[in-house]
Design a protein around this motif. Structure first.
Motif, short mmCIF file in Angstrom:
data_model
loop_
_atom_site.label_atom_id
_atom_site.label_comp_id
_atom_site.label_asym_id
_atom_site.label_seq_id
_atom_site.Cartn_x
_atom_site.Cartn_y
_atom_site.Cartn_z
N ASP A 256 9.70 -11.35 -20.21
CA ASP A 256 8.89 -12.16 -19.29
C ASP A 256 8.89 -11.56 -17.89
N ALA A 257 10.08 -11.17 -17.45
CA ALA A 257 10.19 -10.59 -16.11
C ALA A 257 9.38 -9.30 -16.03
N TYR A 258 9.50 -8.48 -17.08
CA TYR A 258 8.75 -7.22 -17.12
C TYR A 258 7.26 -7.48 -16.94
N LEU A 259 6.75 -8.42 -17.77
CA LEU A 259 5.32 -8.70 -17.72
C LEU A 259 4.91 -9.19 -16.34
N SER A 260 5.75 -10.06 -15.80
CA SER A 260 5.40 -10.65 -14.52
C SER A 260 5.44 -9.61 -13.40
N VAL B 18 -1.41 -3.15 -6.19
CA VAL B 18 -2.15 -1.89 -6.12
C VAL B 18 -3.65 -2.17 -6.00
N MET B 19 -4.14 -3.09 -6.85
CA MET B 19 -5.57 -3.37 -6.83
C MET B 19 -5.99 -3.96 -5.49
N LYS B 20 -5.16 -4.86 -4.97
CA LYS B 20 -5.47 -5.44 -3.67
C LYS B 20 -5.54 -4.35 -2.61
N ARG B 21 -4.58 -3.43 -2.66
CA ARG B 21 -4.54 -2.37 -1.66
C ARG B 21 -5.76 -1.48 -1.75
N MET C 245 0.59 -4.42 -10.38
CA MET C 245 -0.81 -4.11 -10.61
C MET C 245 -1.67 -4.84 -9.58
N SER C 246 -1.38 -6.13 -9.37
CA SER C 246 -2.13 -6.91 -8.39
C SER C 246 -2.04 -6.26 -7.02
N ASN D 6 2.60 -7.25 -13.70
CA ASN D 6 1.40 -7.91 -13.22
C ASN D 6 1.34 -7.92 -11.70
N ASN D 7 2.47 -8.28 -11.09
CA ASN D 7 2.52 -8.32 -9.63
C ASN D 7 2.22 -6.96 -9.02
N PHE E 70 13.46 -4.76 -11.86
CA PHE E 70 13.45 -5.36 -10.52
C PHE E 70 13.60 -4.35 -9.39
#
Lengths: 338, 338, 338, 338, 338
Positions: free
Chosen positions: B264-268, B277-280, B274-275, B271-272, B187
């Motif tokens: 679960d938190a790690y994966l989420s 970075v890709m959006k940026r 990564m999202s 993911n967030n 976190f």
């Protein structure tokens, strides 16, 4: 049960498929191998323990078994059809037991070979379509346990079942090693193909579990109910086998849990690597687009663009391009996007 | 059991491997350490409690144990082969118990050391390949409990098992702390490598669980069945150890649940991020493409393109490029894509 | 138990830590608060119900408790070390019970405060390191139930435990409200940070479950076994508390299931939103690339390119660019990619 | 219990809230509706079966109930506070039962209405805050079953509970239909919003399960224990209701399993569609970049570029662009990336 | 039961819907098919075993059944409404059993056909809306088992239930084959549509499980309780069917586990393939952008750009473009991004 005339040719043919060993409990001597037709006479003698092994049985073999031992049609039918789950069923005068022997071939494919056992007070009948290693083991060990011969068919059943259960552990050890390799394939040198291996191991563990879990009930039935078949003394041996079955079942469960973790790790690492690649490729695109923009600007056709007239304009712009590319690379490396 | 001639050299060699403590329950005095050959004589004396500790045993040691105490071949075999699951098995005259001691080394690697215990009415035999801390603890504490000496081997077993079970909790506490670190790693400062840590903790918890869960059955067997081995008084102590085992098992389950949440938190979060970075990166591409389009337009070769003739056309277009880039940046920041 | 000389200073010091209330069951009158040293005398009087409350105990306090009430060393030890799981243990003459009171502070952090209870036929001893609200509640209610005073310590235990269990529900209600907020955060205004909240609620529910689930066993033990401690009449009250415990446990399970659904929804919505953004950004890229291509074409240097010579060529190409961009936008909007 | 003077106005007020039906088992006749104060007299007559229905009760109503029927304060308290889990509790002389009726309103929102039942040998008291359809059904059916009137309150309880349980199935059928719609929304016309529907159905099933699962225990208690309240004859009817409860519980479990599958399918299809779109958009980008490269090449300013001098150079390059774009499109279509 | 006048037309109509076979246990002869009205007379004869089969029943048929056999209204109601779960219910004088026959049509759609059975000591009534193959099988086999005719309706029930249970396995074999195909579709030639197949198989397995799991309880009830209906001899046959039911249930569970693995594999392979495609497309973009940059540079309008004046400048730049593209392709192939 009529008396057959002894015919040497008849015996020869039978020898390939049906072998009968008879042990005289009183004298602790093995009797000479007897023909199929003579089995019922042997079974009738209380001091003799009879072990009949039928491999790759024909329809006639099943008829003979039913006639010589007086087996119930339902158990003969289950034995003949095969594909039963591991189980123990009580029939008048005997137990019908189904077990599977585990074989791992060179390609690590798991093969389960069915073994049907008819276990009576003084006889044991084993029926199997494919060779069973445990049969050979039991045949080899039986003569060495003659001092406990008075325990009858129970001891023989112990030798056989122990040999089968003991063969489960090496299979699981091999699965466990494959899983350690998988771990390396995931954390050290990631291979996307690992998913297929995970899947096939899962399948193998499912097969193993399906074969082992019902065995617990088999042993519970054997050990809990008052069993006139087994001598008190034999009980402690079956308890030991039971304990091994539980250990095998526990190991299977642990391996399944571990495999689930490996699957999670695989997915996560696969995701991380994909993210890394995409971040890198997109970062490279960004750098290329930035410098392309510079080239684009100096490709414009404005009448007044002082740089275009500079003698070293071209060198300056190439330098600018390198500078922008280099600083972007450094920056993106720093934020771990490249 | 023949009487050995006492030979000081013989004892010296044995001291490294087999140590036997004898307590006289009547006088509450410890007897001098006795040789292997003398054990059976000691066991025969009802007022003496015998504790034989065998470390790193040889085949000869097992033969000696079998001879001196009269252990059943099956228990000797399990003890010799090792890798048993934690269990309790009843044999005539004694219980055979298998437990594991948990060790965490400096690199936080979990090591489980097997301890086999033969627990009789007046004797306790401990067999282990590696050093067991609980053995030392029990050896240290036993002389301090002399006022309860009349309870025999039960008290000794309690001291030993309590020491083993008490060592589980610190291991779990250490796992729990590692998990708190993992939480921060996820976190606060996200680290993709956390997945490996999660995986290894999962593996450790699986190992711990495999070692602790069967212990519940061990204690149930010890406490439920009428036990001539333990005095009534000793029962309350074993109840306390049983309670600690349940607490350990509960803690393991809670940690596993917690670890699943962390995963679960790690994966989420992964993911967030990564999202994000890709959006940026894609947003930056969009900006670059927009301004490249402007440069492209003024790079066209039309005869009539008024802007190209403006004296400040170049300045105007550079301004336009900055304006478009700035407004797109502001806009994309506002919709949280950049 | 020697008789202490009464010393007012001594009492004052004790008042901070140890308070003892004594109720005469016969006269239904409370006796004056008594000193620690006098407790054993009170306990010896069968008509008196003694409630000793020890807050933030010192080592000396534990020694006093062991001396005055004759508690077993194991229960004193568990009480002193703390961090026990909720449990009930039978000791000669009394039950040792561990429970936790749930506190939610202003930041919605869950704090669990341990309460150790020694429950004897005529006495109740409560030990706790931090203030327990239920103690105050029970202290306030006890005098109002004097008509049922003859039921002794059972009634007192009921008042105390009921107060603790009743405090669980508001905590869960608060968790449930937070979860409703989370739902809005996911479906109405998506916030990636929700994952942290989900994680912390999961942790709280795990803690609550760990505290409540063993309570079921506690009550089963209290209600199933023949209990000389509780009057028949008191049973119906404990049944009611038991029912509330089950309701709390059910609610926790339902909230956990619900939270799992919220997590799934979070992941799915998060994914959908990411998809949407990426589709939009990539669609915009496609549009920009298309019109850049047009500019690129008219940037070519062919000798013969009729459009370049048109007087309104530039206007035509700008129009073409707008047209292509507009039709692509319309098309991509229609297929929901933009 | 004092005798009230009959007062018509008093009855009128009560009629809104408390209705009492009395059936004379001997004569199989209904007695005139009686006032609250007269209930205790009716209950005292062994041949009369009394059904008191209290809707939207006030504090006074609870006091009246406690006085007229002599209910235990704990059951009155549970009834008054509400929000109990479905349960059955035995109190001296009666059972206290809590159930929920399921209502689906026009927007498919599930509402659960609590019904408290006090079931004695000759009386039934129903308390509810909101209208319960099953009350009306039971009131309508009771007069039709007069030939079985001698079975007393058991029959009445059966009619009531059967009506409640029968109403669960249509609710589940409606949920099942919504799930079929969801399936279409996923496999035929994918809608990202389906996730919200999945979430809300999951919530509804959780609520239903929470309401139905404890009912199994209620019926087990009713059917297993020796029940003086129900005649032997009535048992077969409760068995039938029990069977329906199990069917409802099974259906809920199956629907939950099915919903989990739908969720998996949703995620997978959502992922596939996203992949498809991204592949397409990126493929289009690749095509655009390829042809832009061609334009870029002929935009270079080399002195010697033969194509630039060709009379049909422009046409040739436009043709080349179309050719490259077309062949790339065909190729990408073939490998299913476009 | 009034005596009907025999009327040939009446029989004809009934033949379509209600067929009654009567076997005289003493003579081992079948009696001529009897009319509905004559059934009760047949049932009254203790030596006659009556099997009434009702297909596609009308309301009148149910009335006739209730009248002729004296069935309880609740069982008639369940039978008439249908959609019951597989169950066995005891009514005075008979058992009411509900089972389902599994049919796989040509499109591999699973259809479950309900069969209601009323099983009395001397009669068997089967009611079904659609044709049941097992009915025909039992009708064909019954005359062949005349030597066991004295066992009455139990044997008949065995023949019927065995035929139903034996039909489950081929359905599961077909499901298993479809799953093998799915495996190929995932690992050899990936098809995104597989997700639909996975979903439908999951649904079929859920349906099968819902139908088979309760059967275990049915057989437990039949075999555990003292059953005056079945002769001791018949027991062993029902044990065999019970064993087959467990095998079917085990197979369903294994197939569900396997399907979950297939789902995981599907998702993972789907993900891997998507990653591969995206990496490739993005890599191609990167190559195109690199060479476009080169073209862009030589499209700049600097006065002094030596390369532009080279006679083979154009050839040189085309060569440079090919070189860059080729080396990037080789590099990206090497790092497995292309």
């Amino acid at each position: 049960m009529q008396v057959h005339k002894f015919d040497i040719r008849d015996v020869k043919v039978e020898l390939r498929m049906i072998r009968t060993m008879c042990l005289d409990r009183a004298t602790k001597q093995f009797l000479p191998e007897c023909s199929v037709a003579a089995i019922s006479d042997m079974v009738a003698r209380p001091e003799v323990v009879v072990w009949t092994d039928v491999s790759d049985p024909t329809s006639q073999d099943f008829l003979d078994l039913a006639e010589e031992f007086g087996f119930h049609p339902l158990s003969i039918e289950d034995c003949q059809h095969g594909h039963q789950r591991p189980k123990i069923e009580e029939f008048p005068g005997y137990y019908f037991i189904v077990m599977y022997e585990a074989h791992l071939n060179a390609e690590q494919d798991l093969e389960l070979r069915e073994l049907s056992v008819f276990l009576g007070k003084d006889f044991l009948v084993t029926v199997h379509a494919k060779p069973i290693n445990a049969i050979d083991t039991a045949r080899r060990l039986w003569p060495k346990w003659l001092d406990r011969a008075k325990e009858g068919s129970g001891l023989l059943a112990y030798l056989l079942i122990d040999a089968i259960v003991d063969d489960y552990m090496p299979v699981l050890d091999s699965v466990s090693e494959t899983m350690d390799d998988l771990e390396d394939q995931i954390f050290e040198v990631f291979k996307p193909e690992s998913i297929e291996n995970i899947f096939y191991i899962k399948k193998q563990l499912l097969q193993m579990r399906r074969m082992v879990t019902p065995l617990r009930d088999v042993f519970n039935t054997m050990l809990r109910r008052e069993q006139p078949i087994f001598a008190r003394e034999t009980h402690i041996y079956f308890h030991d086998v039971f304990d091994h079955v539980i250990r095998v079942a526990d190991t299977i469960d642990t391996l399944r849990d571990m495999l689930a973790s490996i699957m999670d790790a695989y997915l996560s690492v696969s995701n991380n690597r994909m993210s890394m690649v995409m971040k890198r490729l997109t970062s490279i695109s960004t750098i290329l687009m930035s410098v392309t923009l510079i080239a684009g600007i100096y490709g414009m056709n404005f009448d007044v663009m002082p740089e275009l007239r500079w003698p070293f304009g071209y060198a300056y712009v190439l330098g600018l391009i390198l500078l922008v590319a280099a600083s972007l690379t450094v920056f993106l490396k720093k934020v771990k996007w490249l």
